[in-house]
Design a protein around this motif. Sequence first.
Motif, mmCIF file in Angstrom:
data_model
loop_
_atom_site.group_PDB
_atom_site.id
_atom_site.type_symbol
_atom_site.label_atom_id
_atom_site.label_comp_id
_atom_site.label_asym_id
_atom_site.label_seq_id
_atom_site.Cartn_x
_atom_site.Cartn_y
_atom_site.Cartn_z
ATOM 1 N N CYS A 137 9.782 -0.501 2.585
ATOM 2 C CA CYS A 137 10.173 -1.193 3.823
ATOM 3 C C CYS A 137 10.711 -0.203 4.855
ATOM 4 O O CYS A 137 10.458 -0.342 6.057
ATOM 5 C CB CYS A 137 11.223 -2.262 3.530
ATOM 6 N N LYS A 138 11.460 0.801 4.408
ATOM 7 C CA LYS A 138 12.004 1.803 5.337
ATOM 8 C C LYS A 138 10.887 2.633 5.963
ATOM 9 O O LYS A 138 10.935 2.970 7.148
ATOM 10 C CB LYS A 138 12.984 2.706 4.598
ATOM 11 N N ILE A 139 9.874 2.952 5.167
ATOM 12 C CA ILE A 139 8.744 3.715 5.716
ATOM 13 C C ILE A 139 7.960 2.866 6.709
ATOM 14 O O ILE A 139 7.538 3.347 7.771
ATOM 15 C CB ILE A 139 7.841 4.206 4.575
ATOM 16 N N ASP A 190 9.766 2.114 -4.748
ATOM 17 C CA ASP A 190 10.079 0.695 -4.861
ATOM 18 C C ASP A 190 9.895 -0.010 -3.520
ATOM 19 O O ASP A 190 9.606 0.620 -2.497
ATOM 20 C CB ASP A 190 11.501 0.490 -5.390
ATOM 21 N N TYR A 191 10.100 -1.330 -3.546
ATOM 22 C CA TYR A 191 9.815 -2.154 -2.360
ATOM 23 C C TYR A 191 10.739 -1.814 -1.202
ATOM 24 O O TYR A 191 10.296 -1.707 -0.046
ATOM 25 C CB TYR A 191 9.952 -3.625 -2.730
ATOM 26 N N HIS A 242 0.834 -1.199 0.000
ATOM 27 C CA HIS A 242 0.000 0.000 0.000
ATOM 28 C C HIS A 242 0.873 1.255 0.000
ATOM 29 O O HIS A 242 0.580 2.223 -0.723
ATOM 30 C CB HIS A 242 -0.906 -0.016 1.228
ATOM 31 N N VAL A 243 1.943 1.247 0.770
ATOM 32 C CA VAL A 243 2.876 2.379 0.797
ATOM 33 C C VAL A 243 3.514 2.568 -0.578
ATOM 34 O O VAL A 243 3.682 3.698 -1.051
ATOM 35 C CB VAL A 243 3.955 2.158 1.880
#
Length: 254
Positions: free
Chosen positions: A115-117, A110-111, A102-103
């Motif tokens: 993941c960092k967010i 990108d993926y 969703h982010v």
Amino acid sequence: LKPNERPKHFTMSMKSASILMKRYTNLLRVYHVPKLSNVSRQKFMPGMIACKRYSSTSEPSLEVAKSMLVSYKEMDNTSLILLSHMDTPPISDARKEVLKRHVMSVDIIDYQSACKIVEKIDIENNRDSNILKIPYHIGIISAMTAGLVSFPMVFDLKTARWFNERYVTTDVPELQDLETLLEVGSWTWGWNEPVLGQISFFLLCLQFTRAQVQNLGLKPYTEKMKMHRASRVCKKFPKYDKNIITSYSVSSAL
């Protein structure tokens, strides 16, 4: 087996697969997922394919083993959404993967960036976890302490005499009646039984009360704290879907 007779385990496997397919189809209708092609259904229903591929044996083939997914990030969106909507128990990893995708769609990234967010969302989600866990730590320590103290209170003669002199003041049996642990326990149980029995009854009442609170649709402490935490995270990240963040937050441990 007769020429047209199938093994018993194969019949059961097909029956289970048929039930699974019906449940799967109903979930697709509930969540308004578009109708799938035959190829997509085979991709989403590995159990059904497995029944067809090795009808004469219960052992999977190498082809079936290679097609098995080993992580949630390898799943298609439809399967992931279905897993994320399971509530008994909730699958936190599946909901986290849904949040990552969703982010990606909202921020057009990108993926790895997503993941960092999500890691930042995790930090906010666990910000007050130590404070929220205090009642549980108190309960664990209190229960363990009470359980350990109960042994000398019942079976240790020195502890029993000390407690009796200060708080009970009942008659002490003859020394020959206090030679073993069980004899000491039969004496101390006279004043320990009311205390332990009352505590046990009180805990039973608390358990019954919790069950009725849940039947009324009210939220006990844990669920209420999780919803409060989810609301805080949603306010911190308002541009993302509230339902997705809430679903992930409440599935995480305190």
